[in-house]
Write a protein that holds these residues in place. Structure first.
Motif, PDB file in Angstrom:
ATOM      1  N   MET A   1       5.043 -12.538  43.474  1.00 34.43           N
ATOM      2  CA  MET A   1       5.536 -11.549  42.542  1.00 34.43           C
ATOM      3  C   MET A   1       4.339 -10.960  41.805  1.00 34.43           C
ATOM      4  SD  MET A   1       7.767 -12.026  39.076  1.00 34.43           S
ATOM      5  CE  MET A   1       9.390 -11.944  39.778  1.00 34.43           C
ATOM      6  N   ASP A   2       4.320  -9.673  41.687  1.00 33.47           N
ATOM      7  CA  ASP A   2       3.273  -8.993  40.929  1.00 33.47           C
ATOM      8  C   ASP A   2       3.859  -8.470  39.630  1.00 33.47           C
ATOM      9  OD1 ASP A   2       1.237  -9.286  42.820  1.00 33.47           O
ATOM     10  OD2 ASP A   2       1.966  -7.567  43.953  1.00 33.47           O
ATOM     11  N   VAL A   3       3.132  -8.671  38.560  1.00 35.12           N
ATOM     12  CA  VAL A   3       3.553  -8.202  37.241  1.00 35.12           C
ATOM     13  C   VAL A   3       2.452  -7.305  36.706  1.00 35.12           C
ATOM     14  CG1 VAL A   3       4.207  -8.895  34.912  1.00 35.12           C
ATOM     15  CG2 VAL A   3       4.831 -10.342  36.844  1.00 35.12           C
ATOM     16  N   GLN A   4       2.836  -6.154  36.220  1.00 36.89           N
ATOM     17  CA  GLN A   4       1.882  -5.209  35.651  1.00 36.89           C
ATOM     18  C   GLN A   4       2.008  -5.223  34.133  1.00 36.89           C
ATOM     19  OE1 GLN A   4      -0.314  -3.410  37.593  1.00 36.89           O
ATOM     20  NE2 GLN A   4       0.527  -4.681  39.224  1.00 36.89           N
ATOM     21  N   PHE A   5       0.867  -5.322  33.456  1.00 34.46           N
ATOM     22  CA  PHE A   5       0.836  -5.291  32.008  1.00 34.46           C
ATOM     23  C   PHE A   5       0.099  -4.042  31.549  1.00 34.46           C
ATOM     24  CE2 PHE A   5       0.872  -9.935  32.883  1.00 34.46           C
ATOM     25  CZ  PHE A   5       2.059 -10.244  32.247  1.00 34.46           C
ATOM     26  N   SER A   6       0.380  -3.652  30.327  1.00 33.60           N
ATOM     27  CA  SER A   6      -0.382  -2.558  29.748  1.00 33.60           C
ATOM     28  C   SER A   6      -1.827  -3.021  29.601  1.00 33.60           C
ATOM     29  CB  SER A   6       0.189  -2.164  28.384  1.00 33.60           C
ATOM     30  OG  SER A   6      -0.057  -3.200  27.452  1.00 33.60           O
ATOM     31  N   PRO A   7      -2.771  -2.100  29.529  1.00 30.04           N
ATOM     32  CA  PRO A   7      -4.171  -2.501  29.368  1.00 30.04           C
ATOM     33  C   PRO A   7      -4.400  -3.402  28.155  1.00 30.04           C
ATOM     34  CG  PRO A   7      -4.061  -0.188  29.972  1.00 30.04           C
ATOM     35  CD  PRO A   7      -2.647  -0.646  29.710  1.00 30.04           C
ATOM     36  N   ASP A   8      -3.723  -3.130  27.045  1.00 27.88           N
ATOM     37  CA  ASP A   8      -3.886  -3.946  25.844  1.00 27.88           C
ATOM     38  C   ASP A   8      -3.441  -5.388  26.101  1.00 27.88           C
ATOM     39  OD1 ASP A   8      -4.421  -4.387  23.008  1.00 27.88           O
ATOM     40  OD2 ASP A   8      -2.227  -4.518  22.808  1.00 27.88           O
ATOM     41  N   VAL A   9      -2.274  -5.549  26.712  1.00 25.75           N
ATOM     42  CA  VAL A   9      -1.773  -6.896  27.004  1.00 25.75           C
ATOM     43  C   VAL A   9      -2.688  -7.587  28.007  1.00 25.75           C
ATOM     44  CG1 VAL A   9       0.142  -8.209  28.007  1.00 25.75           C
ATOM     45  CG2 VAL A   9       0.625  -6.331  26.429  1.00 25.75           C
ATOM     46  N   GLN A  10      -3.122  -6.864  29.010  1.00 33.45           N
ATOM     47  CA  GLN A  10      -4.030  -7.441  30.011  1.00 33.45           C
ATOM     48  C   GLN A  10      -5.328  -7.916  29.361  1.00 33.45           C
ATOM     49  OE1 GLN A  10      -3.233  -7.845  33.339  1.00 33.45           O
ATOM     50  NE2 GLN A  10      -5.102  -9.032  33.500  1.00 33.45           N
ATOM     51  N   ASP A  11      -5.874  -7.114  28.456  1.00 32.45           N
ATOM     52  CA  ASP A  11      -7.098  -7.502  27.754  1.00 32.45           C
ATOM     53  C   ASP A  11      -6.884  -8.772  26.930  1.00 32.45           C
ATOM     54  OD1 ASP A  11      -8.444  -5.330  28.807  1.00 32.45           O
ATOM     55  OD2 ASP A  11      -8.282  -4.118  26.964  1.00 32.45           O
ATOM     56  N   ARG A  12      -5.772  -8.831  26.222  1.00 32.59           N
ATOM     57  CA  ARG A  12      -5.483 -10.010  25.395  1.00 32.59           C
ATOM     58  C   ARG A  12      -5.284 -11.244  26.267  1.00 32.59           C
ATOM     59  NH1 ARG A  12      -0.924  -8.450  21.175  1.00 32.59           N
ATOM     60  NH2 ARG A  12      -1.319 -10.584  20.534  1.00 32.59           N
ATOM     61  N   LEU A  13      -4.622 -11.072  27.393  1.00 31.29           N
ATOM     62  CA  LEU A  13      -4.402 -12.177  28.314  1.00 31.29           C
ATOM     63  C   LEU A  13      -5.731 -12.695  28.867  1.00 31.29           C
ATOM     64  CD1 LEU A  13      -2.537 -14.012  29.963  1.00 31.29           C
ATOM     65  CD2 LEU A  13      -2.289 -12.118  31.598  1.00 31.29           C
ATOM     66  N   GLU A  14      -6.576 -11.791  29.282  1.00 28.25           N
ATOM     67  CA  GLU A  14      -7.875 -12.188  29.819  1.00 28.25           C
ATOM     68  C   GLU A  14      -8.741 -12.866  28.749  1.00 28.25           C
ATOM     69  OE1 GLU A  14      -9.416  -8.624  31.601  1.00 28.25           O
ATOM     70  OE2 GLU A  14      -7.906  -8.656  33.182  1.00 28.25           O
ATOM     71  N   GLN A  15      -8.685 -12.369  27.525  1.00 34.25           N
ATOM     72  CA  GLN A  15      -9.434 -12.989  26.431  1.00 34.25           C
ATOM     73  C   GLN A  15      -8.933 -14.403  26.176  1.00 34.25           C
ATOM     74  OE1 GLN A  15      -9.281 -10.884  22.717  1.00 34.25           O
ATOM     75  NE2 GLN A  15     -10.422 -12.447  21.620  1.00 34.25           N
ATOM     76  N   MET A  16      -7.612 -14.572  26.135  1.00 28.69           N
ATOM     77  CA  MET A  16      -7.050 -15.893  25.896  1.00 28.69           C
ATOM     78  C   MET A  16      -7.408 -16.843  27.038  1.00 28.69           C
ATOM     79  SD  MET A  16      -3.180 -16.999  24.894  1.00 28.69           S
ATOM     80  CE  MET A  16      -3.352 -16.326  23.253  1.00 28.69           C
ATOM     81  N   ALA A  17      -7.415 -16.329  28.254  1.00 29.72           N
ATOM     82  CA  ALA A  17      -7.787 -17.158  29.405  1.00 29.72           C
ATOM     83  C   ALA A  17      -9.234 -17.627  29.271  1.00 29.72           C
ATOM     84  CB  ALA A  17      -7.576 -16.377  30.700  1.00 29.72           C
ATOM     85  N   ARG A  18     -10.113 -16.715  28.898  1.00 31.63           N
ATOM     86  CA  ARG A  18     -11.524 -17.092  28.712  1.00 31.63           C
ATOM     87  C   ARG A  18     -11.667 -18.144  27.618  1.00 31.63           C
ATOM     88  NH1 ARG A  18     -12.167 -11.594  29.274  1.00 31.63           N
ATOM     89  NH2 ARG A  18     -12.343 -11.291  27.020  1.00 31.63           N
ATOM     90  N   GLU A  19     -10.981 -17.912  26.496  1.00 30.46           N
ATOM     91  CA  GLU A  19     -11.097 -18.814  25.353  1.00 30.46           C
ATOM     92  C   GLU A  19     -10.506 -20.191  25.640  1.00 30.46           C
ATOM     93  OE1 GLU A  19      -9.235 -16.701  22.163  1.00 30.46           O
ATOM     94  OE2 GLU A  19     -10.916 -15.305  21.938  1.00 30.46           O
ATOM     95  N   SER A  20      -9.456 -20.230  26.420  1.00 29.44           N
ATOM     96  CA  SER A  20      -8.789 -21.502  26.680  1.00 29.44           C
ATOM     97  C   SER A  20      -9.321 -22.212  27.921  1.00 29.44           C
ATOM     98  CB  SER A  20      -7.276 -21.276  26.843  1.00 29.44           C
ATOM     99  OG  SER A  20      -7.020 -20.541  28.032  1.00 29.44           O
ATOM    100  N   GLY A  21     -10.073 -21.469  28.750  1.00 30.01           N
ATOM    101  CA  GLY A  21     -10.572 -22.059  29.978  1.00 30.01           C
ATOM    102  C   GLY A  21      -9.513 -22.223  31.044  1.00 30.01           C
ATOM    103  N   ARG A  22      -8.436 -21.510  30.887  1.00 30.54           N
ATOM    104  CA  ARG A  22      -7.341 -21.569  31.862  1.00 30.54           C
ATOM    105  C   ARG A  22      -7.241 -20.242  32.588  1.00 30.54           C
ATOM    106  NH1 ARG A  22      -2.085 -23.314  29.057  1.00 30.54           N
ATOM    107  NH2 ARG A  22      -1.478 -23.756  31.182  1.00 30.54           N
ATOM    108  N   ARG A  23      -6.612 -20.260  33.730  1.00 28.95           N
ATOM    109  CA  ARG A  23      -6.384 -19.021  34.469  1.00 28.95           C
ATOM    110  C   ARG A  23      -5.283 -18.212  33.789  1.00 28.95           C
ATOM    111  NH1 ARG A  23      -5.120 -22.172  39.418  1.00 28.95           N
ATOM    112  NH2 ARG A  23      -3.239 -20.955  39.190  1.00 28.95           N
ATOM    113  N   SER A  24      -5.401 -16.898  33.871  1.00 27.26           N
ATOM    114  CA  SER A  24      -4.391 -16.038  33.244  1.00 27.26           C
ATOM    115  C   SER A  24      -3.019 -16.264  33.865  1.00 27.26           C
ATOM    116  CB  SER A  24      -4.804 -14.571  33.341  1.00 27.26           C
ATOM    117  OG  SER A  24      -4.991 -14.178  34.679  1.00 27.26           O
ATOM    118  N   THR A  25      -2.965 -16.563  35.165  1.00 25.66           N
ATOM    119  CA  THR A  25      -1.665 -16.814  35.799  1.00 25.66           C
ATOM    120  C   THR A  25      -0.999 -18.055  35.207  1.00 25.66           C
ATOM    121  OG1 THR A  25      -2.769 -18.002  37.605  1.00 25.66           O
ATOM    122  CG2 THR A  25      -2.228 -15.680  37.985  1.00 25.66           C
ATOM    123  N   GLU A  26      -1.803 -19.061  34.847  1.00 26.51           N
ATOM    124  CA  GLU A  26      -1.247 -20.255  34.209  1.00 26.51           C
ATOM    125  C   GLU A  26      -0.654 -19.918  32.844  1.00 26.51           C
ATOM    126  OE1 GLU A  26      -3.567 -24.147  34.601  1.00 26.51           O
ATOM    127  OE2 GLU A  26      -5.077 -22.575  34.907  1.00 26.51           O
TER     128      GLU A  26
END
Length: 72
Positions: A1-26
């Motif tokens: 399944m593919d999910v599309q996010f707005s650029p703002d949500v995608q940026d926040r997701l990627e930032q949280m992934a970096r900060e938490s050390g987890r993959r964004s899909t997780e």
């Protein structure tokens, strides 16, 4: 399944992934599972309250009582 996010949500997701050390899909999977759990708990609560009303264990509050209680 593919999910599309707005650029703002995608940026926040990627930032949280970096900060938490987890993959964004997780992170997305955890968020969706948490949402489903919350929906299930809400449904259970509503079902119990409906059963209480149907059985007479609880009584509905009429509009006049609701207004009076809200002003106290």
């Amino acid at each position: 399944m593919d999910v599309q996010f707005s650029p703002d949500v995608q940026d926040r997701l990627e930032q949280m992934a970096r900060e938490s050390g987890r993959r964004s899909t997780e992170l997305v999977e955890d968020a969706v599972l948490g949402y489903f759990d919350e929906l299930a708990r809400t449904r259970e609560t509503l079902d119990r309250r409906y059963d209480d009303l149907e059985s007479g264990r609880a009584k509905p509050i009429d509009r006049s009582e609701e207004r009076r209680v809200g002003k106290e």
